[in-house]
Design a protein around this motif. Structure first.
Motif, PDB file in Angstrom:
ATOM      1  N   VAL A 200       0.846  -1.197   0.000  1.00 26.61           N
ATOM      2  CA  VAL A 200       0.000   0.000   0.000  1.00 26.61           C
ATOM      3  C   VAL A 200       0.883   1.249   0.000  1.00 26.61           C
ATOM      4  CG1 VAL A 200      -1.843   1.231   1.188  1.00 26.61           C
ATOM      5  CG2 VAL A 200      -1.779  -1.268   1.250  1.00 26.61           C
ATOM      6  N   TRP A 201       0.571   2.179  -0.918  1.00 21.61           N
ATOM      7  CA  TRP A 201       1.328   3.421  -1.077  1.00 21.61           C
ATOM      8  C   TRP A 201       0.373   4.612  -1.077  1.00 21.61           C
ATOM      9  CZ3 TRP A 201       6.650   2.678  -1.518  1.00 21.61           C
ATOM     10  CH2 TRP A 201       7.052   1.367  -1.801  1.00 21.61           C
ATOM     11  N   GLN A 202       0.953   5.799  -0.998  1.00 26.91           N
ATOM     12  CA  GLN A 202       0.159   7.016  -1.146  1.00 26.91           C
ATOM     13  C   GLN A 202       1.024   8.082  -1.821  1.00 26.91           C
ATOM     14  OE1 GLN A 202      -1.103   8.264   2.731  1.00 26.91           O
ATOM     15  NE2 GLN A 202       0.944   8.791   3.444  1.00 26.91           N
ATOM     16  N   VAL A 203       0.355   8.990  -2.514  1.00 23.36           N
ATOM     17  CA  VAL A 203       1.034  10.074  -3.225  1.00 23.36           C
ATOM     18  C   VAL A 203       0.923  11.348  -2.399  1.00 23.36           C
ATOM     19  CG1 VAL A 203       1.007  11.500  -5.295  1.00 23.36           C
ATOM     20  CG2 VAL A 203       0.583   9.055  -5.471  1.00 23.36           C
ATOM     21  N   THR A 204       2.049  12.011  -2.213  1.00 20.24           N
ATOM     22  CA  THR A 204       2.052  13.296  -1.503  1.00 20.24           C
ATOM     23  C   THR A 204       2.906  14.294  -2.289  1.00 20.24           C
ATOM     24  OG1 THR A 204       3.968  12.666  -0.155  1.00 20.24           O
ATOM     25  CG2 THR A 204       1.788  12.205   0.748  1.00 20.24           C
ATOM     26  N   PRO A 205       2.563  15.567  -2.250  1.00 15.39           N
ATOM     27  CA  PRO A 205       3.403  16.573  -2.915  1.00 15.39           C
ATOM     28  C   PRO A 205       4.756  16.661  -2.204  1.00 15.39           C
ATOM     29  CG  PRO A 205       1.223  17.453  -2.410  1.00 15.39           C
ATOM     30  CD  PRO A 205       1.356  16.170  -1.669  1.00 15.39           C
ATOM     31  N   PRO A 206       5.826  16.939  -2.922  1.00 11.17           N
ATOM     32  CA  PRO A 206       7.131  17.073  -2.262  1.00 11.17           C
ATOM     33  C   PRO A 206       7.200  18.322  -1.401  1.00 11.17           C
ATOM     34  CG  PRO A 206       7.293  17.646  -4.582  1.00 11.17           C
ATOM     35  CD  PRO A 206       5.911  17.114  -4.378  1.00 11.17           C
ATOM     36  N   SER A 207       8.022  18.245  -0.380  1.00  8.30           N
ATOM     37  CA  SER A 207       8.216  19.405   0.487  1.00  8.30           C
ATOM     38  C   SER A 207       9.323  20.292  -0.091  1.00  8.30           C
ATOM     39  CB  SER A 207       8.595  18.934   1.896  1.00  8.30           C
ATOM     40  OG  SER A 207       8.990  20.030   2.689  1.00  8.30           O
ATOM     41  N   TYR A 208       9.074  21.599  -0.118  1.00  6.97           N
ATOM     42  CA  TYR A 208      10.069  22.559  -0.575  1.00  6.97           C
ATOM     43  C   TYR A 208      10.532  23.454   0.579  1.00  6.97           C
ATOM     44  CZ  TYR A 208       8.611  21.084  -5.216  1.00  6.97           C
ATOM     45  OH  TYR A 208       8.325  20.337  -6.331  1.00  6.97           O
ATOM     46  N   ASP A 262      13.591   5.160   1.428  1.00  8.06           N
ATOM     47  CA  ASP A 262      14.344   6.033   2.339  1.00  8.06           C
ATOM     48  C   ASP A 262      13.573   7.351   2.446  1.00  8.06           C
ATOM     49  OD1 ASP A 262      16.309   6.790   4.052  1.00  8.06           O
ATOM     50  OD2 ASP A 262      17.898   6.989   2.569  1.00  8.06           O
ATOM     51  N   TYR A 263      13.988   8.224   3.360  1.00  6.52           N
ATOM     52  CA  TYR A 263      13.378   9.549   3.434  1.00  6.52           C
ATOM     53  C   TYR A 263      14.468  10.542   3.830  1.00  6.52           C
ATOM     54  CZ  TYR A 263       9.194  12.428   3.346  1.00  6.52           C
ATOM     55  OH  TYR A 263       8.226  13.335   2.978  1.00  6.52           O
ATOM     56  N   VAL A 264      15.103  11.115   2.817  1.00  8.47           N
ATOM     57  CA  VAL A 264      16.212  12.039   3.028  1.00  8.47           C
ATOM     58  C   VAL A 264      15.738  13.454   2.730  1.00  8.47           C
ATOM     59  CG1 VAL A 264      18.558  12.642   2.361  1.00  8.47           C
ATOM     60  CG2 VAL A 264      17.850  10.242   2.381  1.00  8.47           C
ATOM     61  N   HIS A 265      16.009  14.368   3.649  1.00  8.83           N
ATOM     62  CA  HIS A 265      15.656  15.778   3.469  1.00  8.83           C
ATOM     63  C   HIS A 265      16.935  16.599   3.309  1.00  8.83           C
ATOM     64  CE1 HIS A 265      11.478  15.025   4.571  1.00  8.83           C
ATOM     65  NE2 HIS A 265      11.917  14.309   5.596  1.00  8.83           N
ATOM     66  N   SER A 266      16.755  17.788   2.810  1.00  9.43           N
ATOM     67  CA  SER A 266      17.889  18.701   2.704  1.00  9.43           C
ATOM     68  C   SER A 266      18.278  19.203   4.091  1.00  9.43           C
ATOM     69  CB  SER A 266      17.523  19.882   1.797  1.00  9.43           C
ATOM     70  OG  SER A 266      16.430  20.592   2.355  1.00  9.43           O
ATOM     71  N   THR A 284       3.728  20.160  11.855  1.00  9.74           N
ATOM     72  CA  THR A 284       3.213  19.171  10.907  1.00  9.74           C
ATOM     73  C   THR A 284       3.325  19.656   9.473  1.00  9.74           C
ATOM     74  OG1 THR A 284       1.628  18.439  12.575  1.00  9.74           O
ATOM     75  CG2 THR A 284       1.207  17.772  10.303  1.00  9.74           C
ATOM     76  N   SER A 285       3.067  20.915   9.255  1.00 11.54           N
ATOM     77  CA  SER A 285       3.052  21.438   7.882  1.00 11.54           C
ATOM     78  C   SER A 285       4.431  21.855   7.395  1.00 11.54           C
ATOM     79  CB  SER A 285       2.097  22.633   7.796  1.00 11.54           C
ATOM     80  OG  SER A 285       2.544  23.676   8.645  1.00 11.54           O
ATOM     81  N   LEU A 286       5.319  22.219   8.294  1.00 19.74           N
ATOM     82  CA  LEU A 286       6.628  22.715   7.888  1.00 19.74           C
ATOM     83  C   LEU A 286       7.655  21.586   7.998  1.00 19.74           C
ATOM     84  CD1 LEU A 286       8.243  25.140   6.938  1.00 19.74           C
ATOM     85  CD2 LEU A 286       8.638  25.766   9.330  1.00 19.74           C
ATOM     86  N   LEU A 287       8.153  21.149   6.867  1.00 22.78           N
ATOM     87  CA  LEU A 287       9.144  20.082   6.807  1.00 22.78           C
ATOM     88  C   LEU A 287      10.333  20.551   5.994  1.00 22.78           C
ATOM     89  CD1 LEU A 287       6.836  17.026   6.009  1.00 22.78           C
ATOM     90  CD2 LEU A 287       7.782  17.642   8.225  1.00 22.78           C
ATOM     91  N   LYS A 288      11.471  19.919   6.245  1.00 23.49           N
ATOM     92  CA  LYS A 288      12.640  20.211   5.418  1.00 23.49           C
ATOM     93  C   LYS A 288      12.381  19.761   3.988  1.00 23.49           C
ATOM     94  CE  LYS A 288      16.075  20.002   9.125  1.00 23.49           C
ATOM     95  NZ  LYS A 288      17.318  19.358   9.605  1.00 23.49           N
ATOM     96  N   ALA A 289      13.010  20.424   3.061  1.00 26.63           N
ATOM     97  CA  ALA A 289      12.766  20.167   1.640  1.00 26.63           C
ATOM     98  C   ALA A 289      13.219  18.759   1.262  1.00 26.63           C
ATOM     99  CB  ALA A 289      13.496  21.200   0.793  1.00 26.63           C
ATOM    100  N   ASP A 290      12.418  18.109   0.427  1.00 28.63           N
ATOM    101  CA  ASP A 290      12.802  16.796  -0.104  1.00 28.63           C
ATOM    102  C   ASP A 290      13.973  16.953  -1.061  1.00 28.63           C
ATOM    103  OD1 ASP A 290      10.955  14.651   0.833  1.00 28.63           O
ATOM    104  OD2 ASP A 290       9.438  16.025   0.076  1.00 28.63           O
ATOM    105  N   VAL A 291      14.892  16.017  -1.003  1.00 29.55           N
ATOM    106  CA  VAL A 291      16.002  16.014  -1.959  1.00 29.55           C
ATOM    107  C   VAL A 291      15.459  15.540  -3.307  1.00 29.55           C
ATOM    108  CG1 VAL A 291      17.762  15.635  -0.208  1.00 29.55           C
ATOM    109  CG2 VAL A 291      16.652  13.666  -1.265  1.00 29.55           C
ATOM    110  N   PRO A 292      16.112  15.886  -4.398  1.00 28.52           N
ATOM    111  CA  PRO A 292      15.609  15.482  -5.725  1.00 28.52           C
ATOM    112  C   PRO A 292      15.508  13.963  -5.906  1.00 28.52           C
ATOM    113  CG  PRO A 292      17.284  17.197  -5.920  1.00 28.52           C
ATOM    114  CD  PRO A 292      17.290  16.766  -4.491  1.00 28.52           C
ATOM    115  N   TYR A 293      16.234  13.196  -5.075  1.00 28.45           N
ATOM    116  CA  TYR A 293      16.206  11.738  -5.225  1.00 28.45           C
ATOM    117  C   TYR A 293      14.814  11.161  -4.936  1.00 28.45           C
ATOM    118  CZ  TYR A 293      21.223  12.569  -4.505  1.00 28.45           C
ATOM    119  OH  TYR A 293      22.515  13.039  -4.578  1.00 28.45           O
ATOM    120  N   ASN A 294      13.972  11.916  -4.227  1.00 31.71           N
ATOM    121  CA  ASN A 294      12.676  11.388  -3.792  1.00 31.71           C
ATOM    122  C   ASN A 294      11.540  11.650  -4.773  1.00 31.71           C
ATOM    123  OD1 ASN A 294      14.155  10.904  -1.478  1.00 31.71           O
ATOM    124  ND2 ASN A 294      13.216  12.538  -0.282  1.00 31.71           N
ATOM    125  N   ILE A 295      11.758  12.476  -5.770  1.00 28.62           N
ATOM    126  CA  ILE A 295      10.643  13.035  -6.543  1.00 28.62           C
ATOM    127  C   ILE A 295      10.438  12.268  -7.853  1.00 28.62           C
ATOM    128  CG2 ILE A 295       9.744  15.123  -7.607  1.00 28.62           C
ATOM    129  CD1 ILE A 295      11.436  16.726  -5.625  1.00 28.62           C
TER     130      ILE A 295
END
Length: 504
Positions: A200-208, A262-266, A284-295
């Motif tokens: 089971v998976w889910q789609v989420t927008p990347p964090s910037y 994995d879940y790597v942030h900048s 909850t809403s403010l997260l470090k930006a996703d690295v390009p490897y995740n997108i």
């Protein structure tokens, strides 16, 4: 070239016709190797042929879904393309990562063309893993909604049977000492036939980062669009599908990227307390930006022509389709197909206690000896359905399931024959009396070369329990015997005429 003393001593003294000693072993060995190679080439078991066939099947062109509004829906055929490397998520359902574990390889393919191995289908998850607010009537895949990805059906075809193999789903499981990627030692992403929480998976927008942090939360419930950037998150472990350009591996399709969870942030500070005090965002809403490897982004067909379905696929594997295939195989063996299968299972039953209960593995081995080339994973679907609990099945239930019921007209003919033998009207015929009334010359297997003694013994063996002859035969057991013969006769009238002469 080096020679043994026997070769040097024996060569000049004997002619070619008498060279059978050690001096002839090299030639014999070479001939054996050639014969083995030719035999494997004829049977199609050469590794180079298997590799060629696998690459051809995985690289075949398959249709993709064309979406006029650009929205991804359940049932769509899509490609997942990695934003950073440009690779596509690809699978190899013929490469098992660990033997016997049914986990198959997934990688990042550099192949730009859309083919069977990098085309996946969007499925709904099992009911136990759906979101509470999921609408069954809504076909649109939405952000934050649970979904599953299955491999393309063209990869599930088999030359041995006219049934699609069980669907394989994209899965991941938490890393441990037995489940980890080879290169990066990260969480494995693989294909598996088990549709459970690991699929089971889910789609989420990347964090910037600080930019658009609230919009990312508000996007939950919005449709997923093709070509938009997303993160594919595993719902059980919260890790995302990742490709790092530094992690490569050699596959049968050439060098490819390793895919892992994995879940790597900048790096950098978010000033969470400051932004929360100002009322701009929360933890909850403010997260470090996703690295390009995740997108990643979803890719569909560019036009209607690429979405045109021209394939003729076999039926999906199920209990009914497997039973139908076994029935066709029995019919291909002629009138004696079901009778031969019953004889094999009865012989196995006599050697294992005679109570009618057989181990599933023994039944599969028996079916192979019967001439059934179906893979065990298909047979397991039927045997598991019959066993319910444990590893044993009643072979009589299995035979009835494969053979199916006889028609009402034929059943009436069987009842009339049984009634004629049941002189006392007690509902049971003495076994010796039934055998004495058995007219072997009317049996259809006589025309196929069976002897009268063989058919009499075969009749007696059908009415035994724990290795002993039962004293009397009731109608259900009598119908079972006649049903095996009925399954090999197409015409109802021929069967009725045969029954009128089989017991006189």
């Amino acid at each position: 070239m080096q020679f043994t003393p026997q070769q040097i001593a024996g060569g000049p003294r004997f002619s070619a016709a008498t060279r059978i000693g050690n001096w002839y072993e090299d030639i014999s060995l070479e001939n054996a190797k050639v014969n083995e190679f030719q035999g494997r080439a004829k049977s199609g078991s050469l590794q180079v042929k298997k590799l060629r066939d696998k690459i051809a099947k995985c690289s075949q062109q398959v249709p993709h879904t064309f979406s006029e509004d650009g929205v991804v829906r359940f049932g769509d055929y899509i490609v997942l393309e990695h934003d950073n490397t440009g690779c596509t998520l690809a699978c190899d359902p013929f490469y098992e990562l660990t033997t016997g574990m049914e986990k198959y390889h997934v990688s990042g393919s550099r192949e730009a063309t859309q083919c069977a191995r990098n085309t996946f289908r969007v499925f709904r998850p099992p009911s136990a893993h759906k979101n509470a607010d999921d609408d069954e009537d809504d076909p649109v895949l939405r952000i934050g909604q649970s979904f599953c990805l299955g491999c393309n059906e063209s990869l599930l075809t088999s030359e041995k049977t006219n049934i699609l193999a069980p669907q394989l789903y994209l899965c991941s499981t938490i890393k441990n000492d037995r489940n980890a990627t080879k290169t990066s030692n990260k969480q494995m992403v693989y294909l598996s036939p088990y549709l459970n929480s690991e699929a089971v998976w889910q789609v989420t927008p990347p964090s910037y980062g600080k930019a658009g942090s609230c919009e990312r939360i508000l996007a939950v419930g919005s449709p997923v669009f093709l070509d938009d950037a997303f993160v594919i998150q595993h719902k059980q472990t919260y890790n995302v599908v990742t490709v790092n350009p530094a992690n490569k591996e050699i596959t049968d399709f050439g060098p490819e990227f390793e895919v892992f969870g994995d879940y790597v942030h900048s790096t950098g500070k978010l000033s969470l307390m400051e932004y929360e005090t100002m009322g701009i965002s929360t933890a909850t809403s403010l997260l470090k930006a996703d690295v390009p490897y995740n997108i990643w982004h979803f890719v569909g067909a560019k036009d209607m022509e690429a979405a045109r379905e021209s394939r003729v696929l076999p039926p999906t594997a199920s209990v009914d389709t497997v039973l139908d295939d076994l029935y066709r195989h029995a019919r291909s063996l002629g009138i004696g197909g079901f009778i031969a299968l019953r004889s094999r299972l009865q012989d196995l039953d006599r050697r294992s206690g005679g109570d009618g209960k057989l181990d599933k593995e023994d039944v599969k081995s028996c079916l192979t000896k019967w001439g059934c080339s179906m893979e065990y994973r298909y047979l397991d679907m039927v045997l598991d359905d019959l066993s319910r609990v444990g590893t044993f099945i009643d072979y009589r239930d299995f035979l009835r399931a494969v053979r199916g019921p006889i028609s009402s007209g034929r059943k009436e003919a069987v009842r009339e024959t049984f009634g004629a033998l049941d002189i006392d009207g007690l509902g049971a015929i003495p076994t010796d009396q039934m055998v004495s009334h058995f007219d072997v010359s009317a049996h259809p297997l006589i025309e196929e070369g069976y002897s009268q003694s063989e058919l009499r013994e075969q009749l007696k063996s059908c009415f035994m329990f724990k290795g002993r002859q039962v004293p009397s035969v009731r109608y259900p057991e009598f119908e079972e015997y006649c049903a095996d013969i009925s399954a090999g006769i197409d015409d109802d009238e021929n069967f009725v005429n045969m029954m009128s002469r089989l017991f006189v």
